[in-house]
Design a protein around this motif. Sequence first.
Motif, PDB file in Angstrom:
ATOM      1  N   GLN A 193    -126.132 -91.149   1.417  1.00 14.91           N
ATOM      2  CA  GLN A 193    -126.147 -91.668   2.785  1.00 14.91           C
ATOM      3  C   GLN A 193    -125.214 -90.856   3.682  1.00 14.91           C
ATOM      4  O   GLN A 193    -125.579 -90.469   4.801  1.00 14.91           O
ATOM      5  CB  GLN A 193    -125.727 -93.132   2.775  1.00 14.91           C
ATOM      6  N   ALA A 194    -124.010 -90.559   3.174  1.00 14.94           N
ATOM      7  CA  ALA A 194    -123.042 -89.792   3.959  1.00 14.94           C
ATOM      8  C   ALA A 194    -123.525 -88.357   4.177  1.00 14.94           C
ATOM      9  O   ALA A 194    -123.377 -87.805   5.274  1.00 14.94           O
ATOM     10  CB  ALA A 194    -121.694 -89.793   3.254  1.00 14.94           C
ATOM     11  N   ALA A 195    -124.104 -87.761   3.129  1.00 14.02           N
ATOM     12  CA  ALA A 195    -124.588 -86.383   3.249  1.00 14.02           C
ATOM     13  C   ALA A 195    -125.727 -86.287   4.260  1.00 14.02           C
ATOM     14  O   ALA A 195    -125.784 -85.349   5.065  1.00 14.02           O
ATOM     15  CB  ALA A 195    -125.045 -85.882   1.881  1.00 14.02           C
ATOM     16  N   LEU A 196    -126.625 -87.250   4.240  1.00 12.77           N
ATOM     17  CA  LEU A 196    -127.750 -87.238   5.179  1.00 12.77           C
ATOM     18  C   LEU A 196    -127.270 -87.457   6.613  1.00 12.77           C
ATOM     19  O   LEU A 196    -127.802 -86.862   7.558  1.00 12.77           O
ATOM     20  CB  LEU A 196    -128.772 -88.310   4.789  1.00 12.77           C
ATOM     21  N   GLN A 197    -126.272 -88.308   6.773  1.00 10.73           N
ATOM     22  CA  GLN A 197    -125.719 -88.535   8.111  1.00 10.73           C
ATOM     23  C   GLN A 197    -125.112 -87.247   8.668  1.00 10.73           C
ATOM     24  O   GLN A 197    -125.374 -86.865   9.823  1.00 10.73           O
ATOM     25  CB  GLN A 197    -124.654 -89.633   8.061  1.00 10.73           C
ATOM     26  N   ALA A 198    -124.323 -86.567   7.838  1.00 14.13           N
ATOM     27  CA  ALA A 198    -123.713 -85.320   8.287  1.00 14.13           C
ATOM     28  C   ALA A 198    -124.785 -84.251   8.542  1.00 14.13           C
ATOM     29  O   ALA A 198    -124.735 -83.526   9.548  1.00 14.13           O
ATOM     30  CB  ALA A 198    -122.706 -84.824   7.251  1.00 14.13           C
ATOM     31  N   ARG A 199    -125.742 -84.163   7.648  1.00 15.53           N
ATOM     32  CA  ARG A 199    -126.816 -83.165   7.771  1.00 15.53           C
ATOM     33  C   ARG A 199    -127.605 -83.348   9.072  1.00 15.53           C
ATOM     34  O   ARG A 199    -128.030 -82.367   9.701  1.00 15.53           O
ATOM     35  CB  ARG A 199    -127.742 -83.301   6.563  1.00 15.53           C
ATOM     36  N   SER A 200    -127.793 -84.591   9.498  1.00 13.93           N
ATOM     37  CA  SER A 200    -128.583 -84.858  10.712  1.00 13.93           C
ATOM     38  C   SER A 200    -127.911 -84.311  11.965  1.00 13.93           C
ATOM     39  O   SER A 200    -128.553 -84.194  13.008  1.00 13.93           O
ATOM     40  CB  SER A 200    -128.815 -86.368  10.859  1.00 13.93           C
ATOM     41  N   ARG A 201    -126.635 -83.954  11.867  1.00 15.41           N
ATOM     42  CA  ARG A 201    -125.884 -83.462  13.017  1.00 15.41           C
ATOM     43  C   ARG A 201    -125.784 -81.935  13.043  1.00 15.41           C
ATOM     44  O   ARG A 201    -125.067 -81.375  13.878  1.00 15.41           O
ATOM     45  CB  ARG A 201    -124.480 -84.080  13.002  1.00 15.41           C
ATOM     46  N   ILE A 202    -126.473 -81.283  12.110  1.00 16.44           N
ATOM     47  CA  ILE A 202    -126.399 -79.825  12.004  1.00 16.44           C
ATOM     48  C   ILE A 202    -127.759 -79.228  12.338  1.00 16.44           C
ATOM     49  O   ILE A 202    -128.768 -79.586  11.730  1.00 16.44           O
ATOM     50  CB  ILE A 202    -125.959 -79.411  10.580  1.00 16.44           C
ATOM     51  N   SER A 214    -127.980 -72.782   7.652  1.00 15.68           N
ATOM     52  CA  SER A 214    -127.540 -71.467   7.156  1.00 15.68           C
ATOM     53  C   SER A 214    -126.100 -71.182   7.570  1.00 15.68           C
ATOM     54  O   SER A 214    -125.451 -70.283   7.019  1.00 15.68           O
ATOM     55  CB  SER A 214    -128.458 -70.364   7.671  1.00 15.68           C
ATOM     56  N   GLY A 215    -125.596 -71.951   8.526  1.00  9.21           N
ATOM     57  CA  GLY A 215    -124.225 -71.756   8.983  1.00  9.21           C
ATOM     58  C   GLY A 215    -123.207 -72.609   8.246  1.00  9.21           C
ATOM     59  O   GLY A 215    -122.058 -72.737   8.694  1.00  9.21           O
ATOM     60  N   ILE A 216    -123.589 -73.191   7.129  1.00  5.43           N
ATOM     61  CA  ILE A 216    -122.661 -74.048   6.368  1.00  5.43           C
ATOM     62  C   ILE A 216    -121.762 -73.182   5.487  1.00  5.43           C
ATOM     63  O   ILE A 216    -122.237 -72.341   4.712  1.00  5.43           O
ATOM     64  CB  ILE A 216    -123.440 -75.057   5.502  1.00  5.43           C
ATOM     65  N   SER A 262    -125.621 -85.263 -11.512  1.00  3.49           N
ATOM     66  CA  SER A 262    -124.697 -84.254 -10.994  1.00  3.49           C
ATOM     67  C   SER A 262    -124.428 -84.520  -9.522  1.00  3.49           C
ATOM     68  O   SER A 262    -125.330 -84.387  -8.680  1.00  3.49           O
ATOM     69  CB  SER A 262    -125.307 -82.852 -11.169  1.00  3.49           C
ATOM     70  N   LEU A 263    -123.210 -84.893  -9.184  1.00  9.16           N
ATOM     71  CA  LEU A 263    -122.874 -85.148  -7.779  1.00  9.16           C
ATOM     72  C   LEU A 263    -123.013 -83.878  -6.930  1.00  9.16           C
ATOM     73  O   LEU A 263    -123.539 -83.952  -5.805  1.00  9.16           O
ATOM     74  CB  LEU A 263    -121.462 -85.722  -7.674  1.00  9.16           C
ATOM     75  N   PRO A 264    -122.612 -82.701  -7.419  1.00  6.41           N
ATOM     76  CA  PRO A 264    -122.829 -81.493  -6.606  1.00  6.41           C
ATOM     77  C   PRO A 264    -124.302 -81.253  -6.285  1.00  6.41           C
ATOM     78  O   PRO A 264    -124.636 -80.908  -5.145  1.00  6.41           O
ATOM     79  CB  PRO A 264    -122.257 -80.369  -7.481  1.00  6.41           C
ATOM     80  N   TYR A 265    -125.171 -81.451  -7.273  1.00  7.97           N
ATOM     81  CA  TYR A 265    -126.586 -81.221  -7.000  1.00  7.97           C
ATOM     82  C   TYR A 265    -127.142 -82.275  -6.053  1.00  7.97           C
ATOM     83  O   TYR A 265    -127.888 -81.955  -5.116  1.00  7.97           O
ATOM     84  CB  TYR A 265    -127.421 -81.227  -8.289  1.00  7.97           C
ATOM     85  N   ILE A 266    -126.816 -83.534  -6.279  1.00  3.76           N
ATOM     86  CA  ILE A 266    -127.353 -84.616  -5.452  1.00  3.76           C
ATOM     87  C   ILE A 266    -127.024 -84.389  -3.984  1.00  3.76           C
ATOM     88  O   ILE A 266    -127.885 -84.493  -3.096  1.00  3.76           O
ATOM     89  CB  ILE A 266    -126.808 -85.979  -5.945  1.00  3.76           C
ATOM     90  N   VAL A 267    -125.769 -84.065  -3.707  1.00  2.00           N
ATOM     91  CA  VAL A 267    -125.352 -83.849  -2.319  1.00  2.00           C
ATOM     92  C   VAL A 267    -125.957 -82.556  -1.770  1.00  2.00           C
ATOM     93  O   VAL A 267    -126.406 -82.507  -0.616  1.00  2.00           O
ATOM     94  CB  VAL A 267    -123.813 -83.835  -2.225  1.00  2.00           C
ATOM     95  N   ALA A 268    -126.009 -81.521  -2.590  1.00  2.00           N
ATOM     96  CA  ALA A 268    -126.619 -80.260  -2.150  1.00  2.00           C
ATOM     97  C   ALA A 268    -128.082 -80.472  -1.765  1.00  2.00           C
ATOM     98  O   ALA A 268    -128.540 -79.966  -0.725  1.00  2.00           O
ATOM     99  CB  ALA A 268    -126.509 -79.209  -3.246  1.00  2.00           C
ATOM    100  N   ALA A 269    -128.818 -81.224  -2.571  1.00  2.00           N
ATOM    101  CA  ALA A 269    -130.227 -81.485  -2.271  1.00  2.00           C
ATOM    102  C   ALA A 269    -130.377 -82.265  -0.976  1.00  2.00           C
ATOM    103  O   ALA A 269    -131.271 -81.986  -0.162  1.00  2.00           O
ATOM    104  CB  ALA A 269    -130.863 -82.248  -3.435  1.00  2.00           C
ATOM    105  N   ALA A 270    -129.514 -83.254  -0.760  1.00  2.00           N
ATOM    106  CA  ALA A 270    -129.584 -84.037   0.475  1.00  2.00           C
ATOM    107  C   ALA A 270    -129.333 -83.164   1.700  1.00  2.00           C
ATOM    108  O   ALA A 270    -130.013 -83.288   2.725  1.00  2.00           O
ATOM    109  CB  ALA A 270    -128.571 -85.182   0.410  1.00  2.00           C
ATOM    110  N   VAL A 271    -128.370 -82.256   1.600  1.00  2.00           N
ATOM    111  CA  VAL A 271    -128.034 -81.393   2.733  1.00  2.00           C
ATOM    112  C   VAL A 271    -129.136 -80.360   2.964  1.00  2.00           C
ATOM    113  O   VAL A 271    -129.548 -80.112   4.106  1.00  2.00           O
ATOM    114  CB  VAL A 271    -126.676 -80.704   2.490  1.00  2.00           C
ATOM    115  N   LEU A 272    -129.645 -79.762   1.911  1.00  2.00           N
ATOM    116  CA  LEU A 272    -130.665 -78.726   2.065  1.00  2.00           C
ATOM    117  C   LEU A 272    -131.978 -79.294   2.608  1.00  2.00           C
ATOM    118  O   LEU A 272    -132.625 -78.679   3.453  1.00  2.00           O
ATOM    119  CB  LEU A 272    -130.921 -78.050   0.712  1.00  2.00           C
ATOM    120  N   ASP A 273    -132.374 -80.469   2.120  1.00  2.00           N
ATOM    121  CA  ASP A 273    -133.697 -81.002   2.434  1.00  2.00           C
ATOM    122  C   ASP A 273    -133.697 -82.049   3.542  1.00  2.00           C
ATOM    123  O   ASP A 273    -134.759 -82.363   4.091  1.00  2.00           O
ATOM    124  CB  ASP A 273    -134.325 -81.621   1.180  1.00  2.00           C
TER     125      ASP A 273
END
Length: 492
Positions: free
Chosen positions: A295-304, A308-310, A344-355
């Motif tokens: 939920q937090a990753a998707l919220q942050a991602r929606s503001r970017i 590619s600038g991450i 894997s927390l790194p993968y879960i958050v990475a997938a949320a941010v990428l997709d």
Amino acid sequence: MTDIERHRDEVGELIANYVVAVSGKLDERTTRAAKAALIDSIAVSVAALRHPAAQNARKHAYRFATHGAGCVIWGTPKTAAPELAALTNGVLLRCHDYNDFFVGRRNSGHTSDVLSGVIAAAEWTNAPGRKLLSAVAVGYEMVGAAFDAFSTAPGGWDYTNLMQLGATAAIARLLDLDADETREALGMTVVPHFASDEIESGELNQRGDLSMWKRFNGADAVRNSLQACLLAQVGAEAAVRPFAGKFGFIRKMQMKDDPLPVLRERMDPRRPLGRVNEAFMKRWPVGSVAQSAIQAALQARSRIKDISGIRQVRVFAEEGAYDHLVKIRQDPWSPISRETADHSLPYIVAAAVLDGAITVESFSPKVVRRPERQAFMKKVACTPALELGSHAMGKHKRVEMGYLSRVEIELEDGAVVHGDARPFPGHHKNPFTDGDLNSKLRECVEPVAGARRAAELQSLLWSLDRVKNTRELSRLLAFGKVDIDSARVREK
């Protein structure tokens, strides 16, 4: 001590008497919760039909198909004996770690595991929908009482040893067992089936993957429950003192506290059924402790605007989430499969941010292994944040807070975007609406069986209290021309 007293098992008697005596009448709120449990569980089951564990379970069931005389093997027009259908369909519930969960005073686990056996029993007995809903509520009530009264941790046992008591209670109601038969069924549930918690060791097999048995262990317990009830119905007898005996269930649990006072309090037949309302649900197909991070990753991602600038993604997770998804895992930054990725927390958050989304497809092996995804994970840093939840607080406080995580995304220009730590969708502080349940059902069913079947299931499940025969539900789960078994559709 008289012979009668010597052969008494007070725990077995208490549970059996409760199961028979408690009123099956549900108020509006509990009726809705029982329907919600079924909607959520059917959704995640259909989504899992092409999972390798589900395909393997069906391969086994097909060897003993009954050609219309048994219970539907979900996703197919084939049928099998009730116990085998319960096993095969139950695997679906756990394939994606997407079904509900329940936190009791001393234990926690997945309450909806009971439903494959409960639905099979309702189908076998041609039970009306109202009776099925009542049985679901009885099952959740029993699981809640067991999770309050027993702890599986001291003996190294799996939560399924307690969950199966709920399955037996619910199935006994559907089979109209009397108190003596229910007591025997409970005995034949607990004595033959002690499931070890070794399944949660986190160890990887020779393929570098987590064991497939984690997808089977709940279903196997429920299969045993249904078999126990069917045997009790025809006069089979269990051990004399399955709970209180010298080598009985209570001794095996190795608990210091007596569970009986808690059971007596919880299993008062004068109290209306309602603990199905206490289950937590999941919006995304990963474990409970990762929901807030997504939920937090998707919220942050929606503001970017441009990912590619991450420069870096920083995840601050409550201690239990960090331990479960990072600390105990073998190389969580290099998952190779669905099971290693969704743990894997790194993968879960990475997938949320990428997709910008998390779906069942996010964890398919071909997606997990994409080089760009593996590379992006190196930008993810995970840190335990005890202010969001710690073991010292206790599990109840942690889940009450929402298994919290927050996310910071730092961009190349130095700007930092934040995703807040909030209770996840499906938490008691952020509960699913009817619309949320319908959305989850559609998202899970439509890619497999189409929009029409999803709509038919939605309509029937919300009106289940007016359905005359559970076989109406089973017919909707018997897909005719959907390819779920070929190597072509197996997850790669």
